[in-house]
Design an enzyme around this catalytic site. Sequence first.
Site, short mmCIF file in Angstrom:
data_model
loop_
_atom_site.label_atom_id
_atom_site.label_comp_id
_atom_site.label_asym_id
_atom_site.label_seq_id
_atom_site.Cartn_x
_atom_site.Cartn_y
_atom_site.Cartn_z
N GLU A 1 43.51 44.78 34.50
CA GLU A 1 44.12 45.59 35.56
C GLU A 1 45.62 45.34 35.60
O GLU A 1 46.08 44.22 35.37
CB GLU A 1 43.48 45.19 36.91
N GLY B 1 36.19 53.99 44.31
CA GLY B 1 35.60 55.33 44.33
C GLY B 1 34.93 55.69 45.65
O GLY B 1 34.70 56.87 45.92
N ASP C 1 32.78 42.66 37.29
CA ASP C 1 33.82 43.41 37.99
C ASP C 1 34.83 42.42 38.62
O ASP C 1 34.43 41.52 39.37
CB ASP C 1 33.13 44.25 39.08
N HIS C 2 36.11 42.61 38.31
CA HIS C 2 37.18 41.75 38.86
C HIS C 2 36.96 40.27 38.56
O HIS C 2 37.12 39.42 39.46
CB HIS C 2 37.35 41.94 40.37
P1 13P Z 1 34.75 50.66 46.42
O1 13P Z 1 33.89 49.56 47.00
O2 13P Z 1 35.86 51.08 47.30
O3 13P Z 1 33.92 51.79 45.93
O4 13P Z 1 35.46 50.02 45.13
C1 13P Z 1 34.64 49.48 44.14
C2 13P Z 1 35.46 48.99 43.04
O5 13P Z 1 36.51 49.49 42.72
C3 13P Z 1 34.94 47.82 42.31
O6 13P Z 1 35.84 47.36 41.37
#
Ligand code: 13P
Length: 281
Positions: free
Chosen positions: A134, A208, A82-83
Site C-alpha cells: 500500500e 468497499g 489483509d493489512h
Molecule cells: P471496509 O471494511 O470499509 O469494507 O474495508 C475493508 C478493507 O478495505 C479491508 O482491507
Amino acid sequence: MALSNYTELLAYAKEHKITIGAFNALNMEILQALVAAADKKNAPIIVQTYHKHVDFAGADYMRAIALAASECSKVKIAMGLDHGRSYEQARLCVEAGYSGVMIDLASEDYEYNVRETCRVVEIAHARGVSVEAELGTISDADRTPEEIAKGYTDPEVARRFVKDTGIDCLAVSVGTAHGEYKYEPRINFELLKELVDTVSCPIVVHGGSGTPDEEVAKMVRMGVAKLNVGTDFFNAYNDALYRFYQEHTPHCDIADALAEARAAVERVALQKLDVLTRFRV
Ligand code: 13P
C-alpha cells in the site's frame, strides 16, 4: 479446486473486465457465505483475513477453512492476509499456505517500506504466493473527505515503488476509507485513472463498504483489479444474530442462529458481486 494466487485471479479480472471481490472473513460461516455467493455468481473471489483476525483465529485454521471451501467450489478462490503489519506476520501466512499476502507499511518511510516489502516478495514469490502493498494513507471512514484527501497516493511514487519492489498489486488511497462512512465518500476518479493507467501492476481499492454502487461500477469500468470489502459483511452478520436473539431464547440451537447470520452475509456478497461483474465479457 486448490487455492489460486492473486496473480491468476487478477489476470482473470482483466480478461473478463470484472473486479475481483476481496472479502474479509474471520470464521467458517462468513467464509462459507462468501464462497457460496461466488459460486452462485460464477465469480472468482479472494477471501482474506484482516491482520488482527489472523491473531484471533489463527492462520492455519483460516487457511484450512478456505481450502475446504475452495475444494467444494467451482470458481477459483484465493486466500489472503489483509493489512499484514510485519514481515513476520506475512511469513506466518505464507508458511500457513495463504496464496496472497498484503504487507502494509504505508505509514513508514519509503526506504523501510521498500526494504521490508522486498523481503516479503522474496519469500512469497519463492512459493508462488502473491504480494500486495500500500502507498498513501487509507483513512478510517469517520474522517471528512478533506482529511481523507490528505492521504492520497502520489502516482509518481507509486510507479517507482512497484519497480523497486516487484509486488503483484498495489492498494491506493483515492477517497475511499475503512469502516462506516460518516460523510459521503468523495472519490478522485482522475487520480484513480492515472494510477490504473500508469502503474505497472494491478490497482486495489480498499474500503468497499458503504461506497455507493454507481461509484463502485465506475471503478470496475476503469479497470480497478481488486476491491476490498469487510464492514458490510460483519454488520450483516451481527445484525442477523442480534435480530435472531431478540426473537429466540439464548439457549437455542447455535446452528439456527449462525444459519441466519451466514444467509445474511451471503445476500450482501451477492449484491457486491452483481456490481463487480456488471460489465463482464
Ligand atoms: P471496509 O471494511 O470499509 O469494507 O474495508 C475493508 C478493507 O478495505 C479491508 O482491507
